[in-house]
Write a protein that holds these residues in place. Structure first.
Motif, PDB file in Angstrom:
ATOM      1  N   LEU A  30       0.817  -1.220   0.000  1.00  0.00           N
ATOM      2  CA  LEU A  30       0.000   0.000   0.000  1.00  0.00           C
ATOM      3  C   LEU A  30       0.848   1.267   0.000  1.00  0.00           C
ATOM      4  O   LEU A  30       0.320   2.367   0.146  1.00  0.00           O
ATOM      5  N   TRP A  33      -0.715   3.420  -2.721  1.00  0.00           N
ATOM      6  CA  TRP A  33      -2.156   3.289  -2.960  1.00  0.00           C
ATOM      7  C   TRP A  33      -2.793   4.666  -3.128  1.00  0.00           C
ATOM      8  O   TRP A  33      -2.757   5.498  -2.219  1.00  0.00           O
ATOM      9  N   TYR A  60      -6.146   3.400   9.364  1.00  0.00           N
ATOM     10  CA  TYR A  60      -6.012   4.124   8.103  1.00  0.00           C
ATOM     11  C   TYR A  60      -6.540   5.548   8.239  1.00  0.00           C
ATOM     12  O   TYR A  60      -7.543   5.780   8.919  1.00  0.00           O
ATOM     13  N   PHE A  71      -9.914   0.035  -2.024  1.00  0.00           N
ATOM     14  CA  PHE A  71      -9.246  -0.908  -1.144  1.00  0.00           C
ATOM     15  C   PHE A  71     -10.234  -1.974  -0.662  1.00  0.00           C
ATOM     16  O   PHE A  71      -9.950  -3.173  -0.740  1.00  0.00           O
ATOM     17  N   GLY A  76      -7.746  -5.015  -2.323  1.00  0.00           N
ATOM     18  CA  GLY A  76      -6.753  -4.812  -1.270  1.00  0.00           C
ATOM     19  C   GLY A  76      -7.133  -5.452   0.053  1.00  0.00           C
ATOM     20  O   GLY A  76      -6.291  -6.043   0.743  1.00  0.00           O
TER      21      GLY A  76
END
Length: 192
Positions: A30, A33, A60, A71, A76
């Motif tokens: 990530l 990302w 996050y 995601f 993800g």
């Protein structure tokens, strides 16, 4: 800004070295990302820093809902689901974000508190934004954020620290890796 966290609570005798190896192997995935402000790969170990559990609990801060949704629904999130089962994913709407002066994140502190009925929301949110700035200004602070879940009226305060004696109150986590492709784009200050 949108905050998000899921927790995988593991057996008391679980070898946390497995999680450390996993993060060392896949944590970089990530690092670029799109839409991600930062992801802190967090663990708590039973008996360390007051933790009653072994837990893998990434936290996050998203710059965009599209990045978060990509995601969650675009592959993800499937990796942890395949490895651990599908956890509940907590989401909070961003209130405030501030950078500290420390640069290396070794520990994180998360504090969750219910917001009682009968209080003036605007004053409470202003206080939370001010507390975020003060927390980020403390010695050893890397950053601080505050967010609220308006479904259950819960405030979450999140901070990263360079040493193991953070000044913030709450659950202490060790940071195994930090992916921060959009950290510089997280809006500073209050989010309204």
């Amino acid at each position: 800004m949108q905050a998000m966290q899921y927790e995988m609570t593991l057996p008391a005798d679980y070898d946390m070295g497995i999680i450390r190896e996993r993060v060392a192997r896949v944590g970089h995935l990530l690092d670029d990302w799109d839409g991600l402000g930062l992801k802190s790969y967090l663990v708590r170990e039973r008996g360390r820093y007051g933790s009653p559990v072994n837990q893998y609990a990434p936290f996050y801060l998203w710059n965009s809902l599209a990045g978060m949704n990509r995601f969650l629904w675009g592959g993800g999130f499937q990796r942890p689901v395949d490895d651990f089962g599908r956890p509940a994913v907590r989401q909070w709407t961003g209130l405030a974000y501030a950078e500290g002066t420390a640069s290396r994140a070794a520990f994180a502190v998360r504090q969750r508190e219910p917001l009682p009925d009968g209080i003036e929301l605007s004053a409470l949110m202003e206080d939370a934004a001010g507390d975020t700035e003060r927390l980020a200004g403390a010695d050893g602070a890397v950053l601080a954020a505050a967010a609220v879940d308006t479904h259950c009226w819960e405030l979450v305060r999140f901070s990263l620290w360079e040493d193991d004696a953070p000044e913030a109150a709450g659950d202490v986590f060790e940071v195994l890796h930090l992916s921060a492709p959009g950290r510089e784009r997280i809006p500073r200050g209050r989010q309204w």
